[in-house]
Design an enzyme around this catalytic site. Structure first.
Site, mmCIF file in Angstrom:
data_model
loop_
_atom_site.group_PDB
_atom_site.id
_atom_site.type_symbol
_atom_site.label_atom_id
_atom_site.label_comp_id
_atom_site.label_asym_id
_atom_site.label_seq_id
_atom_site.Cartn_x
_atom_site.Cartn_y
_atom_site.Cartn_z
ATOM 1 N N HIS A 213 42.926 30.986 41.965
ATOM 2 C CA HIS A 213 42.440 32.321 42.273
ATOM 3 C C HIS A 213 43.268 32.818 43.466
ATOM 4 O O HIS A 213 43.692 32.016 44.291
ATOM 5 C CB HIS A 213 40.970 32.163 42.668
ATOM 6 C CG HIS A 213 40.196 33.429 42.788
ATOM 7 N ND1 HIS A 213 40.269 34.233 43.894
ATOM 8 C CD2 HIS A 213 39.313 34.009 41.948
ATOM 9 C CE1 HIS A 213 39.447 35.256 43.722
ATOM 10 N NE2 HIS A 213 38.863 35.154 42.556
ATOM 11 N N ASP B 67 38.130 24.122 45.548
ATOM 12 C CA ASP B 67 37.418 25.390 45.416
ATOM 13 C C ASP B 67 36.402 25.233 44.273
ATOM 14 O O ASP B 67 36.774 25.194 43.104
ATOM 15 C CB ASP B 67 38.462 26.475 45.130
ATOM 16 C CG ASP B 67 37.863 27.786 44.637
ATOM 17 O OD1 ASP B 67 36.626 27.898 44.557
ATOM 18 O OD2 ASP B 67 38.654 28.687 44.320
ATOM 19 N N GLN C 225 33.809 28.367 40.913
ATOM 20 C CA GLN C 225 33.551 28.562 39.492
ATOM 21 C C GLN C 225 32.788 27.374 38.893
ATOM 22 O O GLN C 225 32.072 27.519 37.918
ATOM 23 C CB GLN C 225 34.892 28.743 38.761
ATOM 24 C CG GLN C 225 34.812 29.336 37.385
ATOM 25 C CD GLN C 225 34.120 30.686 37.355
ATOM 26 O OE1 GLN C 225 33.214 30.893 36.560
ATOM 27 N NE2 GLN C 225 34.506 31.603 38.226
ATOM 28 N N LYS D 189 27.623 33.114 42.521
ATOM 29 C CA LYS D 189 27.981 32.576 41.206
ATOM 30 C C LYS D 189 26.952 31.550 40.710
ATOM 31 O O LYS D 189 27.076 31.034 39.612
ATOM 32 C CB LYS D 189 29.381 31.975 41.254
ATOM 33 C CG LYS D 189 30.420 33.064 41.516
ATOM 34 C CD LYS D 189 31.789 32.748 41.056
ATOM 35 C CE LYS D 189 32.691 33.941 41.338
ATOM 36 N NZ LYS D 189 34.103 33.603 41.393
ATOM 37 N N CYS E 14 42.098 37.973 39.165
ATOM 38 C CA CYS E 14 42.554 37.465 40.465
ATOM 39 C C CYS E 14 43.421 36.228 40.296
ATOM 40 O O CYS E 14 43.399 35.327 41.151
ATOM 41 C CB CYS E 14 41.384 37.138 41.402
ATOM 42 S SG CYS E 14 40.463 38.566 41.901
HETATM 43 C C1 LIG Z 1 34.918 33.731 42.419
HETATM 44 C C2 LIG Z 1 35.953 32.775 42.781
HETATM 45 C C3 LIG Z 1 36.549 32.793 44.059
HETATM 46 C C4 LIG Z 1 36.240 33.830 45.103
HETATM 47 O O1 LIG Z 1 34.919 33.807 45.489
HETATM 48 P P1 LIG Z 1 34.354 34.930 46.480
HETATM 49 O O2 LIG Z 1 32.889 34.817 46.313
HETATM 50 O O3 LIG Z 1 34.907 36.239 46.003
HETATM 51 O O4 LIG Z 1 34.835 34.583 47.830
HETATM 52 C C5 LIG Z 1 37.494 31.831 44.340
HETATM 53 N N1 LIG Z 1 37.842 30.899 43.439
HETATM 54 C C6 LIG Z 1 37.305 30.855 42.205
HETATM 55 C C7 LIG Z 1 37.723 29.778 41.249
HETATM 56 C C8 LIG Z 1 36.350 31.781 41.829
HETATM 57 O O5 LIG Z 1 35.807 31.739 40.614
#
Ligand SMILES: *Cc1c(COP(=O)(O)O)cnc(C)c1O
Length: 408
Positions: A125, A202, A205, A228, A366
């Protein structure tokens, strides 16, 4: 038939928004990878806070302040327990994944020197690319990319050969938001540690589908956004191993993060407050805890199993459409389907199905480097949650067929 132990109709009643109509049609919400919907239980938590005990935390002796502080710290413990974290002070409340990553990237400035290397996966992302590029600009470190194959899986042999004693940091998402790929993070973490590199995963997701055991993973940093996982926007967490959080400098200066301030010198507060300057999103943090409670009451195994069935069904139905191609066909993936129809712009499909009440995302999600890799401008992305149904998949398929017939 889609097999599940879940009572999906009962679950849907928890989400007031799913009762609404869009363009005169019942809403079919398939943009869960961008943000999840919010159950009544979490909405109630937010209302209770503002109606009952809204106050600033950690510094008041009065009752409301103590109630708010207690609820906020209980939420921190819920997050700790959910992700099997050793200490609650290893849970830092942030505004979300983006801020969590920036906190670490900024903090690493003083740890890196010219020639050091940072590895990032090819399917990141933007929020997991740009902060590292900025870190490289500040320090002279070099960013290297772990490549992926056409299925949307990381090429692990290439990863192994990129690792060396110059590697100081490895960054990878647990699940790709654009392709749904579940990355082999156990292997990634273990290999990085062998060369002495730290790893940030990260989990933005992944968190809605997989309950990560952070002790078992032995990961150094892990990030989550509450919105999320059925929580509110503007709040999330950074997990960091205690030893790292002690070494990292504070991210922002301000109230709450200090032990003592004089004009000559300031000493910082203990963890986690060292990283939590200013009045935080108190209500959001409490609601984040409530969202995890809600999801755990449904159960992550049942959620993963049901979403997988929905995804398999949707994949089969979509692939039956002439000219439709799915991007991201990894053996291990979550319920994200990115696709295009030959000769049709993804944006046009998104616009037509919106007229039918169906919310999908179109564009680069993104993750422009992924789109460049496939040499496409973007995709249509349908992402399924445990509150979606087989009937909704059928509506999506009908809508896409209709769009195709109109546009070709
Ligand atoms: C949504 C997402 C982000 C960004 O999250 P924010 O809540 O906008 O800070 C980063 N990495 C992944 C894989 C995502 O799905």
């Amino acid at each position: 038939m889609i097999e599940t132990t879940l009572d999906i109709q009962a679950i849907r009643k928890d989400f007031p928004i799913l009762q609404r109509e869009v363009n005169g049609q019942p809403l079919v919400y398939l943009d869960n990878a961008a943000t999840s919907q919010t159950p009544q239980q979490v909405i109630d938590t937010i209302v209770d806070y503002y109606q009952g005990y809204n106050a600033n935390i950690h510094r008041g002796v009065h009752t409301l302040s103590q109630e708010a502080t207690d609820a906020y710290e209980v939420a921190r413990q819920k997050i700790q327990k959910h992700f099997n974290i050793v200490h609650s002070h290893e849970v830092i409340f942030t505004s979300g994944t983006t801020q969590s990553i920036n906190l670490v990237a900024t903090g690493f400035t003083s740890f890196l020197k010219e020639g050091d290397e940072i590895l990032v996966s090819a399917m990141e992302h933007h929020s997991n690319i740009v902060p590292w590029q900025m870190l490289c600009e500040r320090t002279g470190a070099v960013l290297k990319v772990i490549p992926m194959n056409l299925e949307g899986e990381l090429v692990m042999e290439e990863y192994q050969s990129l690792l060396s004693e110059r590697t100081k940091l490895v960054f990878c998402n647990h699940v790709s938001n654009a392709l749904g790929t579940i990355n082999p993070i156990e292997e990634i973490i273990e290999a990085a540690h062998k060369v002495g590199a730290a790893v940030l995963i990260d989990g933005a997701q992944a968190a809605a589908h997989i309950k990560a055991d952070l002790q078992a993973l032995d990961v150094d940093f892990y990030t989550v956004s509450a919105h999320k996982v059925c929580g509110p926007t503007g709040v999330g967490m950074l997990y960091g191993k205690e030893e790292w959080l002690k070494k990292l400098p504070p991210y922002q200066g301000g109230g709450e993060m200090i032990a003592e301030v004089t004009f000559e010198k300031t000493t910082y507060a203990d963890l986690p407050h060292k990283f939590e300057a200013g009045t935080p999103n108190i209500c959001g943090g409490i609601a984040f805890g409530a969202a995890l409670d809600y999801m755990n009451s449904i159960g992550f195994d049942a959620i993963a199993q049901y979403e997988d069935e929905l995804m398999q069904y949707a994949t089969e139905q979509l692939l039956a459409i002439d000219g439709l191609k799915i991007y991201g066909t990894a053996a291990h993936k979550t319920s994200v389907i990115s696709f295009n129809i030959e000769g049709v712009h993804p944006y046009d499909i998104g616009t037509i199905v919106d007229k039918l009440g169906i919310a999908v995302r179109t564009g680069h999600h993104c993750a422009q480097p992924i789109m460049d890799f496939y040499q496409i401008p973007g995709t249509v992305r349908a992402s399924f949650s445990f509150y979606n149904t087989k009937e909704e998949v059928d509506k999506l398929v009908e809508g896409v067929v209709r769009a195709r017939n109109m546009l070709l």
